[in-house]
Design an enzyme around this catalytic site. Structure first.
Site, PDB file in Angstrom:
ATOM      1  N   GLY A 248      27.623  33.341  64.059  1.00 35.78           N
ATOM      2  CA  GLY A 248      28.697  32.583  64.713  1.00 35.78           C
ATOM      3  C   GLY A 248      28.876  31.216  64.079  1.00 35.78           C
ATOM      4  O   GLY A 248      30.004  30.750  63.854  1.00 35.78           O
ATOM      5  N   ASP A 249      27.778  30.590  63.714  1.00 38.99           N
ATOM      6  CA  ASP A 249      27.843  29.266  63.079  1.00 38.99           C
ATOM      7  C   ASP A 249      28.503  29.379  61.709  1.00 38.99           C
ATOM      8  O   ASP A 249      29.194  28.479  61.246  1.00 38.99           O
ATOM      9  CB  ASP A 249      26.429  28.700  62.922  1.00 38.99           C
ATOM     10  CG  ASP A 249      25.636  28.824  64.208  1.00 38.99           C
ATOM     11  OD1 ASP A 249      24.427  29.097  64.145  1.00 38.99           O
ATOM     12  OD2 ASP A 249      26.254  28.688  65.275  1.00 38.99           O
TER      13      ASP A 249
HETATM   14  N1  LIG Z   1      28.240  44.398  63.241  1.00 36.22           N
HETATM   15  C1  LIG Z   1      28.884  43.483  62.502  1.00 36.22           C
HETATM   16  N2  LIG Z   1      29.599  43.887  61.413  1.00 36.22           N
HETATM   17  C2  LIG Z   1      30.251  42.966  60.656  1.00 36.22           C
HETATM   18  N3  LIG Z   1      30.265  41.630  60.908  1.00 36.22           N
HETATM   19  C3  LIG Z   1      29.583  41.212  62.007  1.00 36.22           C
HETATM   20  C4  LIG Z   1      28.855  42.093  62.854  1.00 36.22           C
HETATM   21  N4  LIG Z   1      28.283  41.353  63.858  1.00 36.22           N
HETATM   22  C5  LIG Z   1      28.650  40.063  63.637  1.00 36.22           C
HETATM   23  N5  LIG Z   1      29.418  39.987  62.533  1.00 36.22           N
HETATM   24  C6  LIG Z   1      30.020  38.780  61.965  1.00 36.22           C
HETATM   25  O1  LIG Z   1      29.484  37.621  62.605  1.00 36.22           O
HETATM   26  C7  LIG Z   1      30.523  36.930  63.308  1.00 36.22           C
HETATM   27  C8  LIG Z   1      29.959  36.359  64.597  1.00 36.22           C
HETATM   28  O2  LIG Z   1      29.366  37.403  65.328  1.00 36.22           O
HETATM   29  P1  LIG Z   1      29.399  37.403  66.928  1.00 36.22           P
HETATM   30  O3  LIG Z   1      28.257  38.236  67.342  1.00 36.22           O
HETATM   31  O4  LIG Z   1      30.756  37.774  67.380  1.00 36.22           O
HETATM   32  O5  LIG Z   1      29.219  35.861  67.314  1.00 36.22           O
HETATM   33  P2  LIG Z   1      27.877  35.067  67.709  1.00 36.22           P
HETATM   34  O6  LIG Z   1      26.947  35.237  66.545  1.00 36.22           O
HETATM   35  O7  LIG Z   1      28.391  33.671  67.903  1.00 36.22           O
HETATM   36  O8  LIG Z   1      27.395  35.701  68.964  1.00 36.22           O
HETATM   37  C9  LIG Z   1      31.621  37.959  63.520  1.00 36.22           C
HETATM   38  O9  LIG Z   1      32.889  37.321  63.643  1.00 36.22           O
HETATM   39  C10 LIG Z   1      31.527  38.765  62.230  1.00 36.22           C
HETATM   40  O10 LIG Z   1      32.184  38.074  61.182  1.00 36.22           O
HETATM   41  O1  LIG Z   2      23.377  33.069  66.235  1.00 38.97           O
HETATM   42  P1  LIG Z   2      24.180  31.840  66.524  1.00 38.97           P
HETATM   43  O2  LIG Z   2      24.827  31.839  67.866  1.00 38.97           O
HETATM   44  O3  LIG Z   2      25.124  31.513  65.427  1.00 38.97           O
HETATM   45  O4  LIG Z   2      23.133  30.616  66.595  1.00 38.97           O
HETATM   46  C1  LIG Z   2      21.837  30.777  66.085  1.00 38.97           C
HETATM   47  C2  LIG Z   2      21.125  29.491  66.333  1.00 38.97           C
HETATM   48  O5  LIG Z   2      21.115  29.234  67.721  1.00 38.97           O
HETATM   49  C3  LIG Z   2      19.779  29.152  68.163  1.00 38.97           C
HETATM   50  O6  LIG Z   2      19.416  30.405  68.709  1.00 38.97           O
HETATM   51  C4  LIG Z   2      19.692  28.046  69.176  1.00 38.97           C
HETATM   52  O7  LIG Z   2      20.634  28.340  70.178  1.00 38.97           O
HETATM   53  P2  LIG Z   2      20.814  27.242  71.302  1.00 38.97           P
HETATM   54  O8  LIG Z   2      21.097  25.954  70.616  1.00 38.97           O
HETATM   55  O9  LIG Z   2      21.978  27.783  72.106  1.00 38.97           O
HETATM   56  O10 LIG Z   2      19.520  27.215  72.041  1.00 38.97           O
HETATM   57  C5  LIG Z   2      18.923  28.843  66.946  1.00 38.97           C
HETATM   58  O11 LIG Z   2      17.598  29.286  67.101  1.00 38.97           O
HETATM   59  C6  LIG Z   2      19.666  29.562  65.861  1.00 38.97           C
HETATM   60  O12 LIG Z   2      19.511  28.901  64.628  1.00 38.97           O
END
Ligand SMILES: Nc1ncnc2c1ncn2[C@@H]1O[C@H](COP(=O)(O)OP(=O)(O)O)[C@@H](O)[C@H]1O
Ligand SMILES: O=P(O)(O)OC[C@H]1O[C@](O)(COP(=O)(O)O)[C@@H](O)[C@@H]1O
Length: 303
Positions: A248-249
């Site tokens: 997500g980051d």
């Molecule tokens: N199964 C997957 N296949 C392809 N890309 C993925 C998959 N899971 C996550 N991603 C990529 O990571 C981004 C963030 O994943 P997501 O799980 O929606 O957000 P977060 O990590 O913030 O929970 C997605 O927009 C996509 O680009």
């Molecule tokens: O997977 P995401 O949502 O992009 O964020 C991953 C990051 O968030 C963390 O899980 C920390 O989350 P929080 O700041 O919400 O506690 C870190 O350990 C990790 O680097």
């Protein structure tokens, strides 16, 4: 300049264990340690994309030194405020499922918080501030709202990657981008969202409430970019998810890093999704090469 603010950074301790058994002695088959926290992940991905940024936040103890040394080794600029306790360790346990055990983190004094707010006040309309990650229990839970208000006064673009009430309260100060995943979006409105179609009306609500842009990520089901003028949908490339920590980051980093270069929302969205997927398919974070390769597989269509 793009600034990231990580109020509660971490060492992400990624641990792979086969046949994990609770209450038993388990041997780690593979382990990695990375500097983490959402803002720091954004800074690390921006660097890999060749984009300068400065990492702000609070670090302390031997774990804080690890974080600073690691970022220094990746030539990432930072200006952390030192605190007394140890920065936290977040365990990412990979067995047949992924389990997270996130530490509490050190206490932050009111003087240290004031020092951080002074840094935020020095940003200008040329700058972007990424507020991402959980808020330490020792800080006011509305600290992001205070920071967003300061940025609004100085015409600084703010990006917020948070959840729940914190996210909603920042809307008053018109954040440039919110990046909830579909679970977080559903929780905001007490509904369950499983598809892009279901997400659209709720992303639009966030825009109506003040967000300039909203990216809703739906893991492997694609992603949406919503603002007052359009709704864009992007597919995500197919691949094997190795470690979704930081994905997500990476979306935030790919988006804002591209947007600040060419002000093209559609291209920025495509690069954001490519960066997210490239990270998901990697043991750590994405590389520039992976992002540009995956970018070719992404189609962005207007809904
Ligand atoms: N199964 C997957 N296949 C392809 N890309 C993925 C998959 N899971 C996550 N991603 C990529 O990571 C981004 C963030 O994943 P997501 O799980 O929606 O957000 P977060 O990590 O913030 O929970 C997605 O927009 C996509 O680009
Ligand atoms: O997977 P995401 O949502 O992009 O964020 C991953 C990051 O968030 C963390 O899980 C920390 O989350 P929080 O700041 O919400 O506690 C870190 O350990 C990790 O680097």
């Amino acid at each position: 300049m793009i600034y990231t603010c990580t109020l509660n950074p971490s060492i992400d301790f990624i641990v792979h264990i086969n046949d994990f058994k609770m209450g038993d002695l388990n041997k780690i088959s593979k382990e990695m340690k990375y500097p983490g926290g959402k803002g720091i992940n954004v800074a690390r991905v921006l660097k890999r994309l060749g984009i300068k940024s400065k990492a702000l936040g609070f670090v302390g103890g031997f774990t804080g030194e690890f974080i600073e040394d690691y970022l220094h080794s990746e030539e990432i600029d930072f200006d952390f405020i030192k605190v007394n306790g140890d920065s936290r360790i977040n365990i990412k346990l990979k067995t047949d499922v992924e389990t997270e055990i996130n530490g509490l983190g050190p206490s932050i004094s009111s003087e240290q918080l004031s020092e951080m707010l002074e840094k935020i006040k020095s940003l200008s309309s040329e700058d972007v501030l990424v507020l991402a990650g959980s808020i330490p229990v020792s800080l006011p839970e509305d600290i992001y709202v205070k920071m967003a208000e300061i940025c609004r006064q100085n015409d600084v673009k703010v990006i917020v990657d948070a959840s729940g009430k914190t996210l909603l309260k920042t809307l008053e100060f018109k954040p440039f981008l919110l990046k909830p995943n579909h679970h977080e979006l559903g929780e905001l409105f007490d509904v369950e969202i499983t598809t892009p179609e279901e997400a659209v009306p709720y992303g639009k609500k966030l825009v109506e409430l003040g967000a300039e842009n909203v990216i809703v990520s739906l893991a492997g089901k694609g992603a949406l970019l919503i603002n007052k003028d359009m709704v864009l949908h992007a597919n995500v490339p197919s691949g094997i998810v190795e470690n979704s920590v930081g994905a997500g980051d990476s979306v935030v980093a790919g988006f804002i890093g591209t947007y600040m270069n060419d002000r093209d929302l559609k291209e920025a969205f495509k690069m954001g999704v490519a960066s997210g997927s490239a990270t998901a398919f990697s043991p750590d974070l994405c590389t520039r090469e992976q992002v540009y390769t995956l970018r070719k597989q992404i189609e962005v269509v207007e809904r």
